[in-house]
Enzyme design. Structure first.
Site, PDB file in Angstrom:
ATOM      1  N   CYS A  47     -28.443  52.173   3.703  1.00  0.00           N
ATOM      2  CA  CYS A  47     -29.180  51.800   4.911  1.00  0.00           C
ATOM      3  C   CYS A  47     -30.230  52.871   5.211  1.00  0.00           C
ATOM      4  CB  CYS A  47     -28.220  51.662   6.086  1.00  0.00           C
ATOM      5  SG  CYS A  47     -29.047  51.113   7.613  1.00  0.00           S
ATOM      6  N   ASP A  49     -30.883  54.011   8.000  1.00  0.00           N
ATOM      7  CA  ASP A  49     -30.370  54.805   9.126  1.00  0.00           C
ATOM      8  C   ASP A  49     -30.409  56.304   8.798  1.00  0.00           C
ATOM      9  OD1 ASP A  49     -28.343  56.117  10.888  1.00  0.00           O
ATOM     10  OD2 ASP A  49     -28.025  54.073  11.583  1.00  0.00           O
ATOM     11  N   ARG A  51     -28.642  58.649   9.651  1.00  0.00           N
ATOM     12  CA  ARG A  51     -27.353  59.368   9.597  1.00  0.00           C
ATOM     13  C   ARG A  51     -26.624  59.226   8.268  1.00  0.00           C
ATOM     14  NH1 ARG A  51     -24.938  56.164  14.539  1.00  0.00           N
ATOM     15  NH2 ARG A  51     -25.981  54.543  13.305  1.00  0.00           N
ATOM     16  N   HIS A 103     -22.634  51.129   6.333  1.00  0.00           N
ATOM     17  CA  HIS A 103     -21.970  52.103   7.222  1.00  0.00           C
ATOM     18  C   HIS A 103     -21.540  51.416   8.513  1.00  0.00           C
ATOM     19  CE1 HIS A 103     -25.388  52.693  10.114  1.00  0.00           C
ATOM     20  NE2 HIS A 103     -26.065  52.222   9.083  1.00  0.00           N
ATOM     21  N   CYS A 106     -23.577  50.077  12.053  1.00  0.00           N
ATOM     22  CA  CYS A 106     -24.935  49.772  11.575  1.00  0.00           C
ATOM     23  C   CYS A 106     -25.681  48.916  12.608  1.00  0.00           C
ATOM     24  CB  CYS A 106     -24.870  49.037  10.235  1.00  0.00           C
ATOM     25  SG  CYS A 106     -26.499  48.683   9.527  1.00  0.00           S
TER      26      CYS A 106
END
Ligand SMILES: [Zn+2]
Length: 214
Positions: A47, A49, A51, A103, A106
């Site tokens: 992803c 993202d 993190r 994750h 999400c």
């Protein structure tokens, strides 16, 4: 540039100075080697993202993981970006493992379970709504919204793994006896754990007939 913009940009520049210092002091010779080329054994599709950085999560170093990331780690057959990464990774770099890494928590998956509009991304998230459609009975049976989203995170990974296995790229690698495993994993951001969903494919045996290429 205003002060606010300068500060966040300078953080990157300062960070790079530290990295350059680290590279300069490294005596292993690996950066000289990396400057010549790469030979990663893993393709990571994760992803976008902020993190979930592939290297930090897996304890790998520059040169060890070929990475493709998009919102909610979606693998669509018409996505030339993903297909180009996949083709290069499998046919040129000859990676041994492909990891689809979702994750928990999400935002893309959570948004796909809602009716809210977020812009162009809604069309991208439609691919996850398709995953929901395939597993609606199971998802709808879960009462807790957070648990619904997390289960869809897992199912989304599972379906994207299958999407990869259905590509001519992966199936031709298997047909040519190239060792290649496609794995589905989920990251728990809070604990840092990378959980194997045990949904690994090393051949096209489990694909239904219509998806199998001769
Ligand atoms: Zn995400």
């Amino acid at each position: 540039m205003c002060k606010d913009l300068k500060e966040s940009f300078n953080k990157i520049i300062d960070g790079n100075k530290e990295w350059m210092e680290f590279v300069k002091n490294d005596t292993s010779g690996r950066f000289e080697q990396l400057a010549k080329g790469q030979n990663p054994e893993i393709l990571w599709i994760g992803c976008a993202d902020s993190r979930v950085p592939a290297n930090e999560l897996t304890g790998t170093k520059p040169g060890e993981v070929f990475v493709h990331r998009n919102i909610a780690n979606v693998c669509v057959h018409s996505d030339m970006n993903m297909l180009s990464v996949l083709d290069y990774a499998v046919n040129v770099l000859k990676v041994k493992h492909i990891i689809v890494a979702g994750h928990y928590g999400c935002g893309g998956v959570a948004a796909s379970l809602s009716s809210s509009q977020y812009g162009i991304i809604d069309n991208w998230l439609s691919h996850i709504k398709d995953v929901y459609r395939l597993h609606a009975t199971e998802i709808d049976a879960i009462n807790n919204q957070h648990e619904k989203e997390n289960r869809l995170v897992e199912l989304n990974v599972q379906e994207q793994v299958l999407n990869l296995c259905r590509t001519s790229i992966v199936q031709n690698a298997w047909k040519n006896q190239q060792p290649l495993a496609v794995h589905g994993m989920v990251i728990n951001i809070g604990s840092g754990q990378l959980i194997d969903l045990n949904h690994t494919h090393t051949n096209n045996d489990s694909l239904t007939k219509v998806f199998k290429f001769d």
